[in-house]
Design an enzyme around this catalytic site. Sequence first.
Site, short mmCIF file in Angstrom:
data_model
loop_
_atom_site.label_atom_id
_atom_site.label_comp_id
_atom_site.label_asym_id
_atom_site.label_seq_id
_atom_site.Cartn_x
_atom_site.Cartn_y
_atom_site.Cartn_z
N PRO A 61 -8.10 -2.53 13.47
CA PRO A 61 -9.15 -1.68 12.90
C PRO A 61 -8.77 -1.29 11.47
CG PRO A 61 -8.07 -0.59 14.78
CD PRO A 61 -7.42 -1.92 14.61
N SER B 187 -4.42 -3.62 5.61
CA SER B 187 -4.48 -4.21 4.26
C SER B 187 -3.26 -5.09 4.00
CB SER B 187 -4.61 -3.12 3.18
OG SER B 187 -3.57 -2.18 3.28
N ASP C 259 4.74 -0.91 4.96
CA ASP C 259 3.68 -1.70 5.62
C ASP C 259 3.94 -3.18 5.40
OD1 ASP C 259 2.57 0.73 6.14
OD2 ASP C 259 0.56 0.22 5.45
O1 PMV Z 1 -2.06 4.16 6.51
P1 PMV Z 1 -1.10 3.05 6.40
O2 PMV Z 1 -1.02 2.16 7.58
O3 PMV Z 1 -1.35 2.22 5.19
O4 PMV Z 1 0.36 3.66 6.25
C1 PMV Z 1 0.73 4.29 5.05
C2 PMV Z 1 2.11 4.86 5.12
C3 PMV Z 1 2.41 5.85 3.99
O5 PMV Z 1 3.75 6.31 4.19
C4 PMV Z 1 1.48 7.05 4.04
C5 PMV Z 1 2.30 5.22 2.62
C6 PMV Z 1 3.39 4.22 2.32
O6 PMV Z 1 3.14 3.37 1.48
O7 PMV Z 1 4.49 4.29 2.88
#
Ligand code: PMV
Length: 315
Positions: A99, A107, A150
């Site tokens: 999702p 992404s 990520d």
């Molecule tokens: O929301 P997501 O799955 O893109 O996770 C981001 C994680 C953060 O720590 C908020 C940002 C990052 O780049 O580490």
Amino acid sequence: MEILTNSTVGSAHGKIILMGEHSVVYGEPAIAVPFEAVGISVETTASKGEITIDSNYYQGSLDLVPSQLDNLKATIHRTLDLVEKPYQDLHLAIQSTIPAERGMGSSAAVATATVRSLVNFFNKEISQEELLDIVNEAEKIAHGNPSGIDAWTVTNNDFVYYVKEAPFEKLTFKGTAFIIVADTGQTGQTLKAVSDVASLVDHSPEIMEAVIKKLGKLAHKSKKAIKTGDVHALGRFMSRAHGHLKKLTVSNDALDLLVEKALDAGALGAKLTGGGRGGCMIALAEDYLQAHRIASQLKEARADKVWIYELGGKQ
Ligand code: PMV
């Protein structure tokens, strides 16, 4: 003469951040697991003329993609530059069970699957470093200031203790435990959440830096709990982390409600996962039966989707 295959597929899985989201951007440690229950595949086929895209969100010319897909455009251009091919004669079809904007790394996964598909199509090889470079560039467009966690987790199959720009550490969970992942059904706002945390740090550096340090400490202590299989300690650390993430203003009512429901149903701990402000939460259970009970409770509380993931094992 170079012989090209008619079509190639590249894929990538999702990810779950167990501990350390947001604080990882500030150099604190984080813990993440590959989440293979969801994934993205990109099929590249030869076509004539401009590059075209077929996805749930957009079908048409790559040159005309909406700005939300600028990261995809950059990924395709950078990969073609790397393999020294022109921006033409390709069609990319994207299929996803991750999702979007729910903190599951969609992404980064779409960028990874795209690079892999294109590289396969041209019978080229690229290093893990080159792949990470392109995915992180795409993440900068999507997230502003990504920590790299990520990109790392969707391109690897390891349970990882991650510190920005440091060598990664592979973790193994001693014993068994289950993570229940629940989607609020609301799109998260990682870009906005990351920039709002930066503003908070700018305005109240002492208070916010202390919160970030505490999140880092909890991630560090969680690593020990994982290594020793202390599932109760891990649960406590997760719930404490959620409290600190609330102070960073990255939770919301839907996430707080599911966290509360999971704890009421007997979870050892619960917290949001990923960027927050929507997206997903996770809860920890000692055994499958307990995990099942928590999952049912979360469904009753109208979680959009619920998964059970065996820590250290397969979902
Ligand atoms: O929301 P997501 O799955 O893109 O996770 C981001 C994680 C953060 O720590 C908020 C940002 C990052 O780049 O580490």
